[in-house]
Scaffold this motif. Structure first.
Motif, PDB file in Angstrom:
ATOM      1  N   PHE A  95      73.392  21.474  26.891  1.00 49.24           N
ATOM      2  CA  PHE A  95      73.077  21.469  27.753  1.00 49.24           C
ATOM      3  C   PHE A  95      73.041  24.134  28.168  1.00 49.24           C
ATOM      4  O   PHE A  95      74.057  24.420  28.059  1.00 49.24           O
ATOM      5  CB  PHE A  95      73.530  20.597  28.522  1.00 49.24           C
TER       6      PHE A  95
ATOM      7  N   THR B 258      72.915  28.996  30.763  1.00 46.01           N
ATOM      8  CA  THR B 258      73.485  30.726  30.932  1.00 46.01           C
ATOM      9  C   THR B 258      73.163  31.009  30.378  1.00 46.01           C
ATOM     10  O   THR B 258      73.117  30.995  28.989  1.00 46.01           O
ATOM     11  CB  THR B 258      75.143  30.193  30.960  1.00 46.01           C
TER      12      THR B 258
ATOM     13  N   GLY C 290      74.654  33.547  35.752  1.00 42.45           N
ATOM     14  CA  GLY C 290      75.076  32.537  35.413  1.00 42.45           C
ATOM     15  C   GLY C 290      74.862  31.886  36.673  1.00 42.45           C
ATOM     16  O   GLY C 290      74.399  30.885  37.253  1.00 42.45           O
ATOM     17  N   SER C 291      75.862  32.451  37.765  1.00 39.53           N
ATOM     18  CA  SER C 291      75.032  30.918  39.473  1.00 39.53           C
ATOM     19  C   SER C 291      73.353  31.922  39.888  1.00 39.53           C
ATOM     20  O   SER C 291      73.277  30.995  40.584  1.00 39.53           O
ATOM     21  CB  SER C 291      76.415  32.216  40.518  1.00 39.53           C
TER      22      SER C 291
ATOM     23  N   LEU D 264      90.852  24.507  27.425  1.00 43.60           N
ATOM     24  CA  LEU D 264      89.803  23.358  26.959  1.00 43.60           C
ATOM     25  C   LEU D 264      89.751  23.804  25.422  1.00 43.60           C
ATOM     26  O   LEU D 264      88.152  24.121  24.313  1.00 43.60           O
ATOM     27  CB  LEU D 264      88.524  23.908  27.706  1.00 43.60           C
TER      28      LEU D 264
ATOM     29  N   ILE E  93      89.066  25.855  34.775  1.00 45.42           N
ATOM     30  CA  ILE E  93      87.728  25.920  34.710  1.00 45.42           C
ATOM     31  C   ILE E  93      86.606  25.206  35.408  1.00 45.42           C
ATOM     32  O   ILE E  93      85.336  25.468  35.889  1.00 45.42           O
ATOM     33  CB  ILE E  93      86.933  25.361  33.293  1.00 45.42           C
TER      34      ILE E  93
ATOM     35  N   PHE F  34      82.903  26.242  36.175  1.00 44.01           N
ATOM     36  CA  PHE F  34      81.722  25.399  35.088  1.00 44.01           C
ATOM     37  C   PHE F  34      80.631  24.956  36.132  1.00 44.01           C
ATOM     38  O   PHE F  34      81.514  24.188  37.223  1.00 44.01           O
ATOM     39  CB  PHE F  34      81.649  25.007  34.192  1.00 44.01           C
TER      40      PHE F  34
ATOM     41  N   GLY G 203      78.941  24.791  37.915  1.00 45.54           N
ATOM     42  CA  GLY G 203      78.263  25.879  39.161  1.00 45.54           C
ATOM     43  C   GLY G 203      78.899  25.938  39.800  1.00 45.54           C
ATOM     44  O   GLY G 203      80.698  25.464  39.967  1.00 45.54           O
ATOM     45  N   THR G 204      80.166  27.530  40.277  1.00 49.32           N
ATOM     46  CA  THR G 204      81.504  27.309  41.036  1.00 49.32           C
ATOM     47  C   THR G 204      81.533  26.670  42.335  1.00 49.32           C
ATOM     48  O   THR G 204      80.380  26.725  43.091  1.00 49.32           O
ATOM     49  CB  THR G 204      81.258  29.080  40.933  1.00 49.32           C
TER      50      THR G 204
ATOM     51  N   ILE H 124      78.743  28.822  44.741  1.00 49.51           N
ATOM     52  CA  ILE H 124      78.252  27.986  44.902  1.00 49.51           C
ATOM     53  C   ILE H 124      77.927  26.571  45.836  1.00 49.51           C
ATOM     54  O   ILE H 124      76.879  26.319  46.365  1.00 49.51           O
ATOM     55  CB  ILE H 124      77.313  28.111  43.539  1.00 49.51           C
TER      56      ILE H 124
HETATM   57  C1  LIG Z   1      84.657  26.847  29.613  1.00 53.25           C
HETATM   58  C2  LIG Z   1      83.023  27.285  29.920  1.00 53.25           C
HETATM   59  C3  LIG Z   1      81.960  25.608  29.381  1.00 53.25           C
HETATM   60  C4  LIG Z   1      80.662  26.794  29.921  1.00 53.25           C
HETATM   61  N1  LIG Z   1      79.524  25.657  29.469  1.00 53.25           N
HETATM   62  C5  LIG Z   1      78.196  25.843  29.996  1.00 53.25           C
HETATM   63  C6  LIG Z   1      77.681  24.961  29.679  1.00 53.25           C
HETATM   64  O1  LIG Z   1      77.369  23.653  28.382  1.00 53.25           O
HETATM   65  N2  LIG Z   1      75.995  25.390  29.711  1.00 53.25           N
HETATM   66  C7  LIG Z   1      75.656  26.134  30.438  1.00 53.25           C
HETATM   67  O2  LIG Z   1      75.006  26.447  30.454  1.00 53.25           O
HETATM   68  N3  LIG Z   1      77.060  27.046  30.680  1.00 53.25           N
HETATM   69  C8  LIG Z   1      77.970  26.538  31.228  1.00 53.25           C
HETATM   70  N4  LIG Z   1      78.853  27.412  31.338  1.00 53.25           N
HETATM   71  C9  LIG Z   1      78.494  28.529  32.459  1.00 53.25           C
HETATM   72  C10 LIG Z   1      79.014  29.158  33.449  1.00 53.25           C
HETATM   73  O3  LIG Z   1      78.546  27.759  34.516  1.00 53.25           O
HETATM   74  C11 LIG Z   1      78.738  30.046  34.668  1.00 53.25           C
HETATM   75  O4  LIG Z   1      80.142  30.711  33.781  1.00 53.25           O
HETATM   76  C12 LIG Z   1      79.473  29.667  35.666  1.00 53.25           C
HETATM   77  O5  LIG Z   1      77.763  28.779  36.303  1.00 53.25           O
HETATM   78  C13 LIG Z   1      79.244  31.114  36.562  1.00 53.25           C
HETATM   79  O6  LIG Z   1      78.620  32.263  36.225  1.00 53.25           O
HETATM   80  P1  LIG Z   1      79.258  33.447  35.654  1.00 53.25           P
HETATM   81  O7  LIG Z   1      80.512  33.054  34.710  1.00 53.25           O
HETATM   82  O8  LIG Z   1      77.813  34.207  35.078  1.00 53.25           O
HETATM   83  O9  LIG Z   1      79.321  34.022  37.112  1.00 53.25           O
HETATM   84  P2  LIG Z   1      78.780  34.639  38.655  1.00 53.25           P
HETATM   85  O10 LIG Z   1      77.748  33.981  38.695  1.00 53.25           O
HETATM   86  O11 LIG Z   1      78.669  35.906  37.533  1.00 53.25           O
HETATM   87  O12 LIG Z   1      80.063  34.717  39.575  1.00 53.25           O
HETATM   88  C14 LIG Z   1      80.719  35.191  39.544  1.00 53.25           C
HETATM   89  C15 LIG Z   1      81.574  35.313  41.360  1.00 53.25           C
HETATM   90  O13 LIG Z   1      80.778  35.211  41.810  1.00 53.25           O
HETATM   91  C16 LIG Z   1      80.488  34.743  42.621  1.00 53.25           C
HETATM   92  N5  LIG Z   1      78.955  34.225  43.578  1.00 53.25           N
HETATM   93  C17 LIG Z   1      78.006  34.277  42.771  1.00 53.25           C
HETATM   94  N6  LIG Z   1      77.113  34.464  43.538  1.00 53.25           N
HETATM   95  C18 LIG Z   1      77.622  34.012  44.628  1.00 53.25           C
HETATM   96  C19 LIG Z   1      77.208  33.617  46.286  1.00 53.25           C
HETATM   97  N7  LIG Z   1      75.909  33.844  46.550  1.00 53.25           N
HETATM   98  N8  LIG Z   1      77.732  33.026  47.245  1.00 53.25           N
HETATM   99  C20 LIG Z   1      79.346  33.474  46.918  1.00 53.25           C
HETATM  100  N9  LIG Z   1      79.503  33.473  45.806  1.00 53.25           N
HETATM  101  C21 LIG Z   1      78.882  33.828  44.689  1.00 53.25           C
HETATM  102  C22 LIG Z   1      81.163  33.134  42.120  1.00 53.25           C
HETATM  103  O14 LIG Z   1      81.045  31.958  42.782  1.00 53.25           O
HETATM  104  C23 LIG Z   1      81.941  34.146  41.310  1.00 53.25           C
HETATM  105  O15 LIG Z   1      82.769  33.069  41.780  1.00 53.25           O
HETATM  106  C24 LIG Z   1      80.125  27.485  31.114  1.00 53.25           C
HETATM  107  C25 LIG Z   1      81.748  27.797  30.919  1.00 53.25           C
HETATM  108  C26 LIG Z   1      82.408  27.785  30.071  1.00 53.25           C
HETATM  109  C27 LIG Z   1      83.586  29.379  31.137  1.00 53.25           C
END
Ligand SMILES: Cc1cc2nc3c(=O)[nH]c(=O)nc-3n(C[C@H](O)[C@H](O)[C@H](O)COP(=O)(O)OP(=O)(O)OC[C@H]3O[C@@H](n4cnc5c(N)ncnc54)[C@H](O)[C@@H]3O)c2cc1C
Length: 396
Positions: free
Chosen positions: A124, A127, A132-133, A206, A372, A376, A378-379, A382
């Motif tokens: 899926f 990102t 990301g978020s 992982l 993690i 992942f 959604g943090t 979020i």
């Molecule tokens: C091992 C691994 C597997 C993954 N697998 C998948 C997958 O299969 N498919 C896929 O699509 N994605 C995948 N991801 C991506 C993962 O879902 C994203 O890394 C995650 O959603 C966070 O996005 P980002 O890393 O861009 O962080 P960012 O969105 O840049 O966030 C950085 C920080 O800012 C905070 N933040 C951002 N916006 C806000 C807000 N509005 N209010 C408060 N805090 C905020 C976040 O909580 C975080 O602490 C994977 C990631 C990893 C590391």
């Protein structure tokens, strides 16, 4: 009356999975972590047992055991190995849900049934490097050309991305609309010209699960590969994430249970100052917190899973309030579960003293693997945002 017990079928599923994992997965976990390799052999065995299609109805090749059955699987996987749990979760929650809930009959035949039978592995991909978020700010575009779409752009961090036979990809079909009508879900086959796997990340934990960059260089995808409606892809993605977040909570539950069991055993065996350390109140309180969190999380996970089973897999039958409730439950389970798991594993490591910090011990691996889950699907920031937004409209 509120019924909280598992059926005989669900108990049998748990017993079968536990025996399978002890025999086929437990013995290879340390080696997979050390060598950072995808566990092809055990994944194939899990696929042939039907474990890649637990919640999928039997008519589509699955075991038909619903979200409760699926959470039993993830809980058991969480006790043994987070990498296997992540591989199954990315495939089942995020890969098959879009096809089961929104797919056409032809899509179900071509992708869902082989995926549930374990003949195809799914991934899926939402990102990107800049989104990301804020996943709605994606840049990968899908331009309509006749009866096809042309996908151009790069995705990041795709679990199973290196191995998947097909990927559910979210793409921008109308940049002006963004997430509110401008994002569409596609199912894209691995061999499609212009599609390739880019960099695979080295990670803190992982180690058995791949996290890949996917490159789409003018990939032509037939219109019949659109999953759901054009412009409604964001809804497809969020529905899959609701399933994923509950199953992540189940995996966190398993992780707390195994950390707690390891810590209890160690504390009863390790003697300092002439006593097993389990006799010291400071240690007992850590163990008690783990047990309380496991107890609470068990109810949260299986309530949310049972609610999703009750709702069924036809989104057109869901009311707005019911949908909102489901989303709030999923966010709650994922957020609390992942934080309680990190806390329990941290305390279990502390109980192990210096040994807990030695590379290759199960608790050291669990510590690296668990973190993690707060990030992942959604943090946790979020997840809190999701719950807070719901509070603003529906109240407590
Ligand atoms: C091992 C691994 C597997 C993954 N697998 C998948 C997958 O299969 N498919 C896929 O699509 N994605 C995948 N991801 C991506 C993962 O879902 C994203 O890394 C995650 O959603 C966070 O996005 P980002 O890393 O861009 O962080 P960012 O969105 O840049 O966030 C950085 C920080 O800012 C905070 N933040 C951002 N916006 C806000 C807000 N509005 N209010 C408060 N805090 C905020 C976040 O909580 C975080 O602490 C994977 C990631 C990893 C590391």
């Amino acid at each position: 009356m509120i019924e909280f017990s598992f059926t005989a079928e669900q108990e049998a599923l748990r017993t079968g999975i536990r025996a399978f994992l002890e025999k086929e997965v437990l013995p290879i976990v340390a080696e997979i972590d050390e060598s950072e390799t995808f566990p092809t052999t055990s994944v194939r065995k899990m696929q042939s047992e039907g474990y890649f299609g637990v919640p999928i109805p039997e008519e589509y090749g699955g075991l038909g055991l619903g979200k409760v059955g699926y959470c039993i699987l993830l809980e058991e996987l969480g006790r043994v190995d987070a990498s296997h749990g992540t591989i199954v979760g990315a495939h089942t929650s995020l890969g098959t849900t879009p096809l089961l809930y929104y797919g056409t009959a032809a899509q179900k035949r071509r992708w869902l049934t082989p995926a549930a039978r374990g003949e195809k592995l799914l991934a899926f991909s939402l990102t990107e490097s800049g989104s990301g978020s804020d996943s709605g700010s994606m840049r990968l575009t899908a331009e309509r050309v006749g009866d096809k779409f042309v996908l151009t752009g790069t995705k990041l961090y795709v679990t199973n991305g290196r191995e998947a036979d097909a990927v559910i990809v979210m793409a921008l079909t109308d940049p002006a609309l963004g997430p509110n009508g401008g994002v569409t879900a596609f199912v894209v086959d691995r061999g499609s010209p212009g599609f390739r796997v880019g960099r695979c990340e080295k990670k803190m934990g992982l180690h058995g699960s791949s996290t890949a960059e996917l490159i789409f260089d003018h990939v032509e995808v037939p219109a019949e590969n659109v999953v759901g409606e054009v412009g409604k892809g964001f809804l497809v993605a969020m529905t899959a994430l609701d399933v994923g977040r509950v199953s992540l909570g189940a995996a966190s539950l398993g992780a707390i249970e195994s950390a707690g069991e390891m810590a209890l055993k160690f504390a009863q065996e390790r003697t300092q100052f002439g006593h097993p350390i389990a006799e010291f109140e400071a240690i007992q309180f850590k163990l008690a917190d783990m047990a309380m969190h496991a107890h609470a999380l068990r109810y949260l996970v299986y309530q949310a899973a049972a609610h999703q089973d009750q709702m069924g897999h036809d989104p057109s039958t869901w009311g707005r309030l019911e949908r909102q409730q489901k989303t709030r439950e999923s966010a709650t389970v994922k957020c609390l579960g992942s934080e309680w798991a990190s806390e329990a594993i941290d305390e279990a490591l502390q109980i192990h003293g210096g040994l807990g910090y030695i590379r290759g011990t199960p608790i050291e691996r669990a510590y690296r693997d668990a973190r993690i889950a707060e990030i992942f699907e959604g943090t946790n920031e979020i997840q809190r945002l999701v719950v807070a937004r719901d509070l603003m409209t529906r109240g407590f």
